[in-house]
Each structure stands twice: as structure tokens, then as C-alpha cells.
Design a protein around this motif. Sequence first.
Motif, mmCIF file in Angstrom:
data_model
loop_
_atom_site.group_PDB
_atom_site.id
_atom_site.type_symbol
_atom_site.label_atom_id
_atom_site.label_comp_id
_atom_site.label_asym_id
_atom_site.label_seq_id
_atom_site.Cartn_x
_atom_site.Cartn_y
_atom_site.Cartn_z
ATOM 1 N N ALA A 87 71.290 31.787 52.879
ATOM 2 C CA ALA A 87 71.607 32.316 54.205
ATOM 3 C C ALA A 87 70.369 32.853 54.909
ATOM 4 O O ALA A 87 70.372 33.040 56.128
ATOM 5 C CB ALA A 87 72.657 33.411 54.095
ATOM 6 N N SER A 88 69.304 33.106 54.143
ATOM 7 C CA SER A 88 68.032 33.543 54.704
ATOM 8 C C SER A 88 66.926 33.092 53.769
ATOM 9 O O SER A 88 67.184 32.745 52.600
ATOM 10 C CB SER A 88 68.000 35.065 54.899
ATOM 11 N N ILE A 89 65.702 33.075 54.263
ATOM 12 C CA ILE A 89 64.573 32.628 53.440
ATOM 13 C C ILE A 89 63.357 33.512 53.699
ATOM 14 O O ILE A 89 63.233 34.133 54.760
ATOM 15 C CB ILE A 89 64.181 31.159 53.721
ATOM 16 N N ALA A 90 62.474 33.556 52.707
ATOM 17 C CA ALA A 90 61.126 34.062 52.894
ATOM 18 C C ALA A 90 60.193 32.856 52.872
ATOM 19 O O ALA A 90 60.281 32.010 51.976
ATOM 20 C CB ALA A 90 60.751 35.045 51.790
ATOM 21 N N HIS A 91 59.323 32.767 53.872
ATOM 22 C CA HIS A 91 58.389 31.647 54.007
ATOM 23 C C HIS A 91 56.979 32.209 53.935
ATOM 24 O O HIS A 91 56.587 33.019 54.781
ATOM 25 C CB HIS A 91 58.631 30.951 55.353
ATOM 26 N N VAL A 92 56.225 31.820 52.924
ATOM 27 C CA VAL A 92 54.842 32.257 52.773
ATOM 28 C C VAL A 92 53.950 31.018 52.782
ATOM 29 O O VAL A 92 54.129 30.104 51.968
ATOM 30 C CB VAL A 92 54.637 33.063 51.476
ATOM 31 N N VAL A 93 53.028 30.984 53.714
ATOM 32 C CA VAL A 93 52.117 29.847 53.868
ATOM 33 C C VAL A 93 50.701 30.346 53.637
ATOM 34 O O VAL A 93 50.353 31.461 54.023
ATOM 35 C CB VAL A 93 52.277 29.194 55.257
ATOM 36 N N PHE A 94 49.862 29.505 53.009
ATOM 37 C CA PHE A 94 48.516 29.949 52.659
ATOM 38 C C PHE A 94 47.596 28.736 52.466
ATOM 39 O O PHE A 94 48.050 27.600 52.267
ATOM 40 C CB PHE A 94 48.541 30.793 51.382
ATOM 41 N N THR A 95 46.306 29.003 52.532
ATOM 42 C CA THR A 95 45.297 28.019 52.176
ATOM 43 C C THR A 95 44.969 28.214 50.706
ATOM 44 O O THR A 95 44.546 29.312 50.307
ATOM 45 C CB THR A 95 44.023 28.193 53.026
ATOM 46 N N PRO A 96 45.165 27.188 49.873
ATOM 47 C CA PRO A 96 44.956 27.373 48.427
ATOM 48 C C PRO A 96 43.474 27.369 48.073
ATOM 49 O O PRO A 96 42.639 26.891 48.851
ATOM 50 C CB PRO A 96 45.653 26.148 47.829
ATOM 51 N N PRO A 97 43.134 27.905 46.891
ATOM 52 C CA PRO A 97 41.755 27.812 46.420
ATOM 53 C C PRO A 97 41.418 26.376 46.022
ATOM 54 O O PRO A 97 42.290 25.492 46.038
ATOM 55 C CB PRO A 97 41.737 28.748 45.214
ATOM 56 N N ASP A 134 40.901 25.117 43.132
ATOM 57 C CA ASP A 134 41.735 24.715 41.999
ATOM 58 C C ASP A 134 43.200 24.891 42.394
ATOM 59 O O ASP A 134 43.911 25.758 41.890
ATOM 60 C CB ASP A 134 41.390 25.555 40.775
ATOM 61 N N LYS A 135 43.640 24.031 43.305
ATOM 62 C CA LYS A 135 44.969 24.169 43.904
ATOM 63 C C LYS A 135 46.082 24.085 42.863
ATOM 64 O O LYS A 135 47.021 24.886 42.884
ATOM 65 C CB LYS A 135 45.156 23.089 44.966
ATOM 66 N N ASP A 136 46.007 23.120 41.968
ATOM 67 C CA ASP A 136 47.094 22.919 41.014
ATOM 68 C C ASP A 136 47.277 24.120 40.099
ATOM 69 O O ASP A 136 48.412 24.520 39.797
ATOM 70 C CB ASP A 136 46.843 21.654 40.186
ATOM 71 N N THR A 137 46.167 24.701 39.651
ATOM 72 C CA THR A 137 46.275 25.893 38.807
ATOM 73 C C THR A 137 46.921 27.038 39.570
ATOM 74 O O THR A 137 47.763 27.772 39.042
ATOM 75 C CB THR A 137 44.888 26.312 38.295
ATOM 76 N N CYS A 138 46.542 27.182 40.832
ATOM 77 C CA CYS A 138 47.140 28.214 41.686
ATOM 78 C C CYS A 138 48.639 28.015 41.805
ATOM 79 O O CYS A 138 49.422 28.952 41.611
ATOM 80 C CB CYS A 138 46.474 28.188 43.058
ATOM 81 N N LEU A 139 49.066 26.786 42.132
ATOM 82 C CA LEU A 139 50.488 26.527 42.347
ATOM 83 C C LEU A 139 51.280 26.621 41.055
ATOM 84 O O LEU A 139 52.417 27.124 41.047
ATOM 85 C CB LEU A 139 50.671 25.158 42.994
ATOM 86 N N TRP A 143 50.902 37.794 45.100
ATOM 87 C CA TRP A 143 50.636 36.796 44.066
ATOM 88 C C TRP A 143 49.730 35.678 44.581
ATOM 89 O O TRP A 143 48.841 35.208 43.873
ATOM 90 C CB TRP A 143 51.953 36.209 43.558
ATOM 91 N N ALA A 144 49.969 35.234 45.812
ATOM 92 C CA ALA A 144 49.124 34.189 46.388
ATOM 93 C C ALA A 144 47.683 34.672 46.519
ATOM 94 O O ALA A 144 46.730 33.924 46.272
ATOM 95 C CB ALA A 144 49.673 33.760 47.746
ATOM 96 N N ALA A 145 47.515 35.943 46.888
ATOM 97 C CA ALA A 145 46.169 36.500 47.025
ATOM 98 C C ALA A 145 45.472 36.592 45.672
ATOM 99 O O ALA A 145 44.292 36.235 45.536
ATOM 100 C CB ALA A 145 46.236 37.876 47.693
ATOM 101 N N VAL A 146 46.186 37.058 44.666
ATOM 102 C CA VAL A 146 45.616 37.164 43.321
ATOM 103 C C VAL A 146 45.209 35.793 42.795
ATOM 104 O O VAL A 146 44.218 35.651 42.072
ATOM 105 C CB VAL A 146 46.622 37.844 42.367
ATOM 106 N N ALA A 147 45.951 34.758 43.168
ATOM 107 C CA ALA A 147 45.648 33.390 42.730
ATOM 108 C C ALA A 147 44.466 32.779 43.483
ATOM 109 O O ALA A 147 44.105 31.635 43.227
ATOM 110 C CB ALA A 147 46.882 32.511 42.892
ATOM 111 N N GLY A 148 43.878 33.540 44.419
ATOM 112 C CA GLY A 148 42.704 33.057 45.124
ATOM 113 C C GLY A 148 42.978 32.417 46.458
ATOM 114 O O GLY A 148 42.072 31.831 47.074
ATOM 115 N N SER A 149 44.204 32.503 46.961
ATOM 116 C CA SER A 149 44.547 31.897 48.245
ATOM 117 C C SER A 149 44.050 32.771 49.398
ATOM 118 O O SER A 149 43.823 33.974 49.240
ATOM 119 C CB SER A 149 46.059 31.706 48.362
ATOM 120 N N THR A 150 43.907 32.158 50.569
ATOM 121 C CA THR A 150 43.466 32.870 51.768
ATOM 122 C C THR A 150 44.383 32.510 52.930
ATOM 123 O O THR A 150 45.260 31.651 52.806
ATOM 124 C CB THR A 150 42.012 32.509 52.120
#
Length: 251
Positions: free
Chosen positions: A133-143, A145-150, A229-236
Amino acid sequence: MTSSSLAGAGLLIIWGSISPTKVDEPAFNDWWTNEHLPERLALPGFLRCRRFIDPATSPTAAPESKYLVWYEVDDPKALVSPQYMEKLDNPTPRTAQFMPLLATLQRCACRVHASQVRPEFTPSGARGAVVGASIAHVVFTPPLDKDTCLDGLAVRLMELFAHATVLAFHVVEQDEETTRAGSQTRSYAGVSPSFQRSGVKCMVLVEFSESIVSPPGQREAVKSMMVDWAAVAGSTDIEGTIYGLICAVGR
């Protein structure tokens, strides 16, 4: 993670805003829900469409109304099929009317990297059956090493099922070539200067059972965790938004 509530292996996600003082918002919504969604669902590979609104940017709260739409497709290749590209290059009159009126616009054709429905819905075959009924949408530029981040995000996101209102989560990555092919068509000529035609983006989408009018505490907490979590994984370039479901239509 294969117990997905998505109807297919690909997503087209488009989000942006309009100014209600410059756009007839009821007419805009009528076009998108009652013309545009059925037109897309008639195309090969398009399985389900959902539309959302951010109530924090409604006319009563902000000068712009912010919307998100996602299209579930059986395979990302459906987003470059001859039939779909023909529609993009030959927009209907109302599509040509409303698209340039969007004040902001982002568009990403995506592959599903990981997707998991709440354990209570598996293994009973929940694919395509759960709609939040609702969603959280988080968009980011991955580091780099994208696959490790995801992969790391997907593991952490399993913790969200400790929240009773979380129904499912989806980790998706942009297919830049497919995105660019669609974004260079006539449908997107003259749209907002903010329009993203290239640049790799990744996203996390979390579905909640609670409607957008319910107290926002848990949804906001989940969104904040995802951003951290996205920030800790190196995303910007991380952005997070909560949306409420307007409609969900499928074949």
C-alpha cells in the motif's frame, strides 16, 4: 533470493513532479492511469503497472506534486522491443501534451538484482500476488564494486522483515543502454532539463502493508536505515522518498 513478489525480472521506474499551478492535475492523473497504463500493458512483456504519489509534496504541503510509476516486465528486453519503441516514437496526443509539463523527471530501465517477499508468503507462490500500500524508494549511485554493494544490501535488507509492516523488498540496477534507448525517443523530447538520459543508478524499493495515511514512524525508520546502509556500502548521491499507492493494474 528468488521468492519475489514481482511479476517479472525487469522494471521500468519513472519518477518526477508537476506544478499544480501550471498543470491540470486531475487531467494529468486521468491520462496516466486511464490511458497510459492500459496502453503499456497491451505491449509484449508488460505484466503490471503501479502508480504512487508522495503525499509530502501534495498541493496542500508543497508547490509540486511528486509521482512515481513502475512497470513490471518479464525481461528487461521488453523495454527495447520494436512494439514499445514504436509507442515511444509515436506518443499519443495526450502523452505529447503532458510529458513536457513535468517539472522534474527521472527514468531508469532496470534489472532485478535481488527480490524477496515476506517469508510468510513463501513457498506458496506469491510471485506477482503481493502489492504494498506504500513504498520506500531509495536511489543512489553505486561504488565501483557495484555487485558487492548490492549483494551486501540484499543481505542487510532481510533484517527488515522484523518490521511487521514490511511485505517485500527489491534491489534493482539500471541497464544504462536500455535506459538510453528509450529516453532518446520522441516521447521524451522537450521534457524537463533535469531529465536523466544516462548515468548508472541503483535502487532499493521496500513495500509496506500500511497505507500512506497510517502513522509514518516505521516507514521513515526503514527508509533511514536503507539510506545509512547504502552510504556504508560506499554509495553516493543517495535520495530516499516514501510514496503511497494510487493504483496497481495488471494483465
